[in-house]
Enzyme design. Structure first.
Site, PDB file in Angstrom:
ATOM      1  N   LYS A  10       0.852  -1.188   0.000  1.00  0.00           N
ATOM      2  CA  LYS A  10       0.000   0.000   0.000  1.00  0.00           C
ATOM      3  C   LYS A  10       0.886   1.237   0.000  1.00  0.00           C
ATOM      4  CE  LYS A  10       0.757   1.233   4.514  1.00  0.00           C
ATOM      5  NZ  LYS A  10       1.438   2.476   4.964  1.00  0.00           N
ATOM      6  N   GLY A 102       3.800  -4.292   4.433  1.00  0.00           N
ATOM      7  CA  GLY A 102       4.008  -5.700   4.130  1.00  0.00           C
ATOM      8  C   GLY A 102       3.503  -6.643   5.203  1.00  0.00           C
ATOM      9  N   ASP A 137      -3.169  -1.180  10.764  1.00  0.00           N
ATOM     10  CA  ASP A 137      -3.177  -1.131   9.301  1.00  0.00           C
ATOM     11  C   ASP A 137      -3.905  -2.305   8.663  1.00  0.00           C
ATOM     12  OD1 ASP A 137      -1.823   1.233   9.093  1.00  0.00           O
ATOM     13  OD2 ASP A 137       0.133   0.337   8.670  1.00  0.00           O
TER      14      ASP A 137
END
Length: 291
Positions: A10, A102, A137
Site C-alpha cells: 500500500k 508488508g 493497518d
C-alpha cells in the site's frame, strides 16, 4: 487444499495526525491505495492443528511473525468441525520498516485465505476486528478498497483516487513507526478535514520532515525523485515514491536511477489484488466473507 494468495503493498498518498489518544495511539487521516505489487503467500490446509511457517524470516522470531499470529488467532475463533492447521510459505518482496504495509498485508491475506480454506464462515467485519487486534493497518487490507482511514486506522471510507503509476524507492534502512510517532517535534494537532477538503488540498505526509531529518538516506532518495515528479514518503518510511500518469513515464525515470537506489514500478489500484483474484475466480469477496 493448496492455494497461492497475493499480499499487496500500500501507499499512504497523504497522512495527517489529528490527535493522540490517552493510550498513546495517534488519530489519523490518511489515504490508502494498493499497489499491484507485493508479497505472496501459499497455504496448505492441514488437519493436525499445527500452524507452520515453512520458510521463516531470520529477522523476526517466528512467534512474532504476523502471519503466524493471524493464523493462530483465526484458529481460536473458527468453529470449523475437526482439527484445522496450515503449512504456510511466505515470499517476501516488501522490506520490513518500509511503510509499504508488508506485515499488515501478510496478516490480512492470511486471515482471508484461511477463513475460506478452513470454512470458518466469519464475515468481513469479524475478520477486520481480529485484524485490528494485531495491527491498525490490517483492516484496510481486509476490506480491500482504497479508503480514507481515520481513528487509529479502523474507520474506513471507500474513495476512488486516480490510479497512477509509481516509482517506489527503497532506502536501505528499517524505520519503526513508533520511532517517528514518538518524536517530540511531530505535529499532532492538525484540524480534521472533510473528505472533500482532503482531496482539494495538495497531498502531504506530516511525518516526512521528521523522517528525512532523522534518516538522511531517506532524504537522499526523496530529493532524487523530486527532480523528476511529485514525490512523497509513505507511512513513516522508509519508502518514498514518485507518481506518474503513465507506465512509460515511470519506466523512463527508473532507467535513470543511480546504482545506489533500489526501486520498483507498480500501478496504484483501488481494489486490492487479493480481492481481484477472488473476483476472477468467481468468488466474490462479499460472498466469501459475508454470512
Amino acid at each position: 487444499m493448496i492455494r497461492q494468495w497475493p499480499a499487496p503493498a500500500k501507499l499512504n498518498l497523504f497522512l495527517y495526525i489529528t490527535g493522540r489518544r490517552p493510550d498513546g495511539y495517534h488519530l489519523l487521516q490518511t489515504l490508502v491505495q494498493f499497489l499491484d505489487y507485493g508479497d505472496s503467500i501459499t497455504i496448505k490446509s492441514t488437519n493436525n492443528s499445527k500452524i507452520r511457517l515453512l520458510n521463516p524470516m531470520t529477522s523476526i522470531a517466528q512467534e512474532q511473525n504476523l502471519v503466524i499470529r493471524a493464523a493462530r488467532l483465526l484458529q481460536c475463533n473458527c468453529k470449523s468441525m475437526g482439527k484445522i492447521g496450515a503449512d504456510i510459505w511466505l515470499e517476501k518482496r516488501l522490506p520490513i520498516g518500509s511503510g509499504l504495509g508488508g506485515g499488515s498485508s501478510d496478516a490480512a491475506t492470511t486471515l482471508i485465505a484461511l477463513n475460506m480454506q478452513w470454512q470458518c464462515g466469519l464475515n468481513i467485519n469479524m475478520l477486520s476486528q481480529l485484524g485490528l487486534s494485531l495491527g491498525a493497518d490490517i483492516p484496510v487490507f481486509i476490506y480491500g478498497k482504497a479508503a480514507i482511514a481515520e481513528g487509529i486506522g479502523e474507520h474506513l471510507t471507500p474513495v476512488i483516487p486516480l490510479e497512477k503509476w509509481y516509482l517506489v524507492a527503497l532506502p536501505p534502512v528499517k524505520i519503526a513507526t513508533k520511532l517517528i510517532f514518538n518524536h517530540p517535534n511531530l505535529p499532532r494537532n492538525r484540524p480534521k478535514r472533510s473528505i472533500q477538503q482532503l482531496f482539494t488540498e495538495p497531498f502531504y505526509n506530516i511525518c516526512e520532515p521528521i523522517t528525512t531529518k532523522t534518516f538522511p538516506v531517506v532524504e537522499q532518495h526523496l530529493l532524487w525523485l523530486l527532480k523528476y515528479a511529485p514525490s512523497r514518503l509513505t507511512g513513516t518510511g522508509s519508502g518514498v515514491f514518485a507518481e506518474f500518469n503513465t507506465e512509460s513515464e515511470a519506466r523512463q525515470i527508473r532507467s535513470l536511477t543511480p546504482k545506489w537506489m533500489h526501486s520498483f514500478i507498480a500501478k496504484g489500484v483501488n481494489i486490492s489484488p487479493l480481492h481481484r483474484i477472488l473476483r476472477k475466480t468467481r468468488i466474490k469477496s462479499e460472498e466469501l466473507l459475508l454470512t
